[in-house]
Every structure is written in structure tokens, then in C-alpha cells.
Scaffold this motif. Structure first.
Motif, PDB file in Angstrom:
ATOM      1  N   UNK A   1       0.825  -1.212   0.000  1.00 31.88           N
ATOM      2  CA  UNK A   1       0.000   0.000   0.000  1.00 31.88           C
ATOM      3  C   UNK A   1       0.860   1.265   0.000  1.00 31.88           C
ATOM      4  N   UNK A   2       1.940   1.251   0.750  1.00 31.71           N
ATOM      5  CA  UNK A   2       2.866   2.399   0.769  1.00 31.71           C
ATOM      6  C   UNK A   2       3.810   2.381  -0.417  1.00 31.71           C
ATOM      7  N   UNK A   3       4.188   1.202  -0.861  1.00 32.31           N
ATOM      8  CA  UNK A   3       5.223   1.054  -1.865  1.00 32.31           C
ATOM      9  C   UNK A   3       4.745   1.434  -3.266  1.00 32.31           C
ATOM     10  N   UNK A   4       3.543   1.015  -3.638  1.00 33.48           N
ATOM     11  CA  UNK A   4       3.074   1.213  -5.015  1.00 33.48           C
ATOM     12  C   UNK A   4       3.097   2.682  -5.455  1.00 33.48           C
ATOM     13  N   UNK A   5       2.635   3.644  -4.647  1.00 41.72           N
ATOM     14  CA  UNK A   5       2.729   5.039  -5.095  1.00 41.72           C
ATOM     15  C   UNK A   5       4.167   5.508  -5.311  1.00 41.72           C
ATOM     16  N   UNK A   6       5.093   4.970  -4.517  1.00 44.92           N
ATOM     17  CA  UNK A   6       6.501   5.341  -4.683  1.00 44.92           C
ATOM     18  C   UNK A   6       7.068   4.721  -5.949  1.00 44.92           C
ATOM     19  N   UNK A   7       6.737   3.460  -6.190  1.00 51.51           N
ATOM     20  CA  UNK A   7       7.175   2.843  -7.441  1.00 51.51           C
ATOM     21  C   UNK A   7       6.683   3.646  -8.628  1.00 51.51           C
ATOM     22  N   UNK A   8       5.431   4.034  -8.596  1.00 46.15           N
ATOM     23  CA  UNK A   8       4.851   4.802  -9.698  1.00 46.15           C
ATOM     24  C   UNK A   8       5.549   6.148  -9.853  1.00 46.15           C
ATOM     25  N   UNK A   9       5.753   6.840  -8.740  1.00 43.29           N
ATOM     26  CA  UNK A   9       6.398   8.155  -8.804  1.00 43.29           C
ATOM     27  C   UNK A   9       7.834   8.045  -9.317  1.00 43.29           C
ATOM     28  N   UNK A  10       8.612   7.129  -8.755  1.00 42.72           N
ATOM     29  CA  UNK A  10      10.013   7.000  -9.159  1.00 42.72           C
ATOM     30  C   UNK A  10      10.168   6.453 -10.571  1.00 42.72           C
ATOM     31  N   UNK A  11       9.211   5.675 -11.024  1.00 43.26           N
ATOM     32  CA  UNK A  11       9.304   5.150 -12.393  1.00 43.26           C
ATOM     33  C   UNK A  11       9.190   6.265 -13.424  1.00 43.26           C
ATOM     34  N   UNK A  12       8.719   7.436 -13.020  1.00 44.23           N
ATOM     35  CA  UNK A  12       8.652   8.588 -13.933  1.00 44.23           C
ATOM     36  C   UNK A  12      10.032   8.968 -14.455  1.00 44.23           C
ATOM     37  N   UNK A  13      11.082   8.682 -13.664  1.00 43.52           N
ATOM     38  CA  UNK A  13      12.451   8.970 -14.100  1.00 43.52           C
ATOM     39  C   UNK A  13      12.827   8.179 -15.343  1.00 43.52           C
ATOM     40  N   UNK A  14      12.134   7.096 -15.600  1.00 38.96           N
ATOM     41  CA  UNK A  14      12.509   6.154 -16.649  1.00 38.96           C
ATOM     42  C   UNK A  14      11.633   6.267 -17.897  1.00 38.96           C
ATOM     43  N   UNK A  15      10.736   7.243 -17.915  1.00 39.06           N
ATOM     44  CA  UNK A  15       9.854   7.420 -19.066  1.00 39.06           C
ATOM     45  C   UNK A  15      10.582   8.145 -20.179  1.00 39.06           C
ATOM     46  N   UNK A  16      10.099   7.972 -21.369  1.00 37.48           N
ATOM     47  CA  UNK A  16      10.683   8.594 -22.550  1.00 37.48           C
ATOM     48  C   UNK A  16      10.108  10.000 -22.738  1.00 37.48           C
ATOM     49  N   UNK A  17      10.159  10.790 -21.660  1.00 37.81           N
ATOM     50  CA  UNK A  17       9.685  12.173 -21.673  1.00 37.81           C
ATOM     51  C   UNK A  17      10.559  12.993 -20.739  1.00 37.81           C
ATOM     52  N   UNK A  18      10.510  14.289 -20.902  1.00 40.14           N
ATOM     53  CA  UNK A  18      11.216  15.180 -19.994  1.00 40.14           C
ATOM     54  C   UNK A  18      10.236  15.638 -18.919  1.00 40.14           C
ATOM     55  N   UNK A  19      10.651  15.550 -17.663  1.00 34.08           N
ATOM     56  CA  UNK A  19       9.777  15.938 -16.563  1.00 34.08           C
ATOM     57  C   UNK A  19       9.799  17.453 -16.368  1.00 34.08           C
ATOM     58  N   UNK A  20       8.624  18.017 -16.085  1.00 34.54           N
ATOM     59  CA  UNK A  20       8.538  19.449 -15.812  1.00 34.54           C
ATOM     60  C   UNK A  20       8.386  19.680 -14.306  1.00 34.54           C
ATOM     61  N   UNK A  21       8.308  20.944 -13.901  1.00 31.39           N
ATOM     62  CA  UNK A  21       8.222  21.284 -12.483  1.00 31.39           C
ATOM     63  C   UNK A  21       6.991  20.690 -11.812  1.00 31.39           C
ATOM     64  N   UNK A  22       5.858  20.678 -12.498  1.00 27.63           N
ATOM     65  CA  UNK A  22       4.648  20.095 -11.910  1.00 27.63           C
ATOM     66  C   UNK A  22       4.834  18.602 -11.637  1.00 27.63           C
ATOM     67  N   UNK A  23       5.456  17.910 -12.567  1.00 28.08           N
ATOM     68  CA  UNK A  23       5.714  16.477 -12.355  1.00 28.08           C
ATOM     69  C   UNK A  23       6.705  16.264 -11.213  1.00 28.08           C
ATOM     70  N   UNK A  24       7.726  17.124 -11.140  1.00 24.30           N
ATOM     71  CA  UNK A  24       8.671  17.034 -10.027  1.00 24.30           C
ATOM     72  C   UNK A  24       7.951  17.253  -8.695  1.00 24.30           C
ATOM     73  N   UNK A  25       7.032  18.209  -8.653  1.00 23.35           N
ATOM     74  CA  UNK A  25       6.257  18.447  -7.430  1.00 23.35           C
ATOM     75  C   UNK A  25       5.418  17.220  -7.062  1.00 23.35           C
ATOM     76  N   UNK A  26       4.825  16.571  -8.047  1.00 26.11           N
ATOM     77  CA  UNK A  26       4.014  15.382  -7.782  1.00 26.11           C
ATOM     78  C   UNK A  26       4.871  14.235  -7.247  1.00 26.11           C
ATOM     79  N   UNK A  27       6.026  14.040  -7.833  1.00 22.37           N
ATOM     80  CA  UNK A  27       6.940  12.994  -7.372  1.00 22.37           C
ATOM     81  C   UNK A  27       7.396  13.304  -5.944  1.00 22.37           C
ATOM     82  N   UNK A  28       7.787  14.551  -5.706  1.00 23.13           N
ATOM     83  CA  UNK A  28       8.229  14.959  -4.375  1.00 23.13           C
ATOM     84  C   UNK A  28       7.105  14.783  -3.353  1.00 23.13           C
ATOM     85  N   UNK A  29       5.883  15.097  -3.728  1.00 20.77           N
ATOM     86  CA  UNK A  29       4.754  14.930  -2.811  1.00 20.77           C
ATOM     87  C   UNK A  29       4.533  13.461  -2.471  1.00 20.77           C
TER      88      UNK A  29
END
Length: 131
Positions: free
Chosen positions: A9-37
């Protein structure tokens, strides 16, 4: 820290957030805020986030950073869970070497982490093992 299978339950949101680093896109400030949150809400320590990133997420999705037409819209959370839970928990020497290598996917992840740091609480910026 509990094993992933006992902390889903705690792990899945973190996996999802951190997996954003591995996407074929450039992250913007809003995405960084979501990951940090997601990281902040999880209440994991910087060292625990480091372990989750490098020992759980990285081995499963690092190849997407090498793919010509990689995943860009997000990894399926059920697929990620299955992949992470089916991997051996012990990291081999090769995996540690590739994480330390100054080129390739690990370098890209370290660069993404550096871009995320300003959005994280101070104790993440002070922990040398956080990424």
C-alpha cells in the motif's frame, strides 16, 4: 524497512512516482512536485527511498531509457508490482557496477534525481545516500 510484499500500500505510489524517471519524456516542475509529494507522503526516509529507487524500480524499468521507442505515458502499476516482487532481493555485483557507471541509464536517473531535489524537504538534500 519491510519487504515490498509486506508494504504494498505504501510502496506502489513510490514505485509509480520513481518510475517517472525512466519514461521517454522530460519531466517538468509540476511532475517534479508530484513525485516529491508522493515521496514526502510516503514517510520513507531518504535511505529507504534510495533503496526503493535503485534496488526495486531501477532493475525493472532501466531498459526503457535505452529503448528507441520507450514507454512515455507511465508503466502499468500491476506489471511493475509483479516484476519487482518476482526479482531476487539481493543485488548482484553487475547491478551495483552498472549503477555506479558514469554513463547510461544510471547517470540519467542521477540527473533526474538532482532535478527533483529542490522540490524535496531539506533532509533529502542533506543525505548523501539519497540518490
Amino acid at each position: 524497512m519491510s519487504p515490498p510484499s509486506q508494504d504494498l500500500e505504501r510502496r506502489r505510489p513510490i514505485w509509480d512516482a520513481l518510475s517517472s524517471f525512466f519514461l521517454d519524456t522530460e519531466l517538468d516542475d509540476d511532475q517534479h512536485r508530484q513525485i516529491a509529494q508522493a515521496i514526502t507522503d510516503s514517510k520513507y526516509t531518504p535511505s529507504e527511498i534510495h533503496t526503493i529507487l535503485w534496488d526495486e524500480v531501477y532493475p525493472v524499468v532501466k531498459c526503457n531509457l535505452r529503448s528507441f521507442a520507450g514507454v512515455w505515458d507511465g508503466f502499468d502499476p500491476d506489471w511493475m508490482q509483479q516484476q519487482i516482487l518476482s526479482r531476487p532481493r539481493r543485488q548482484n555485483l553487475w547491478m551495483r557496477f552498472t549503477r555506479a557507471w558514469p554513463y547510461g541509464p544510471a547517470r540519467m536517473v542521477r540527473e533526474e534525481w538532482a532535478e527533483l531535489l529542490p522540490f524535496l524537504p531539506e533532509h533529502f538534500r542533506q543525505d548523501p545516500k539519497a540518490a
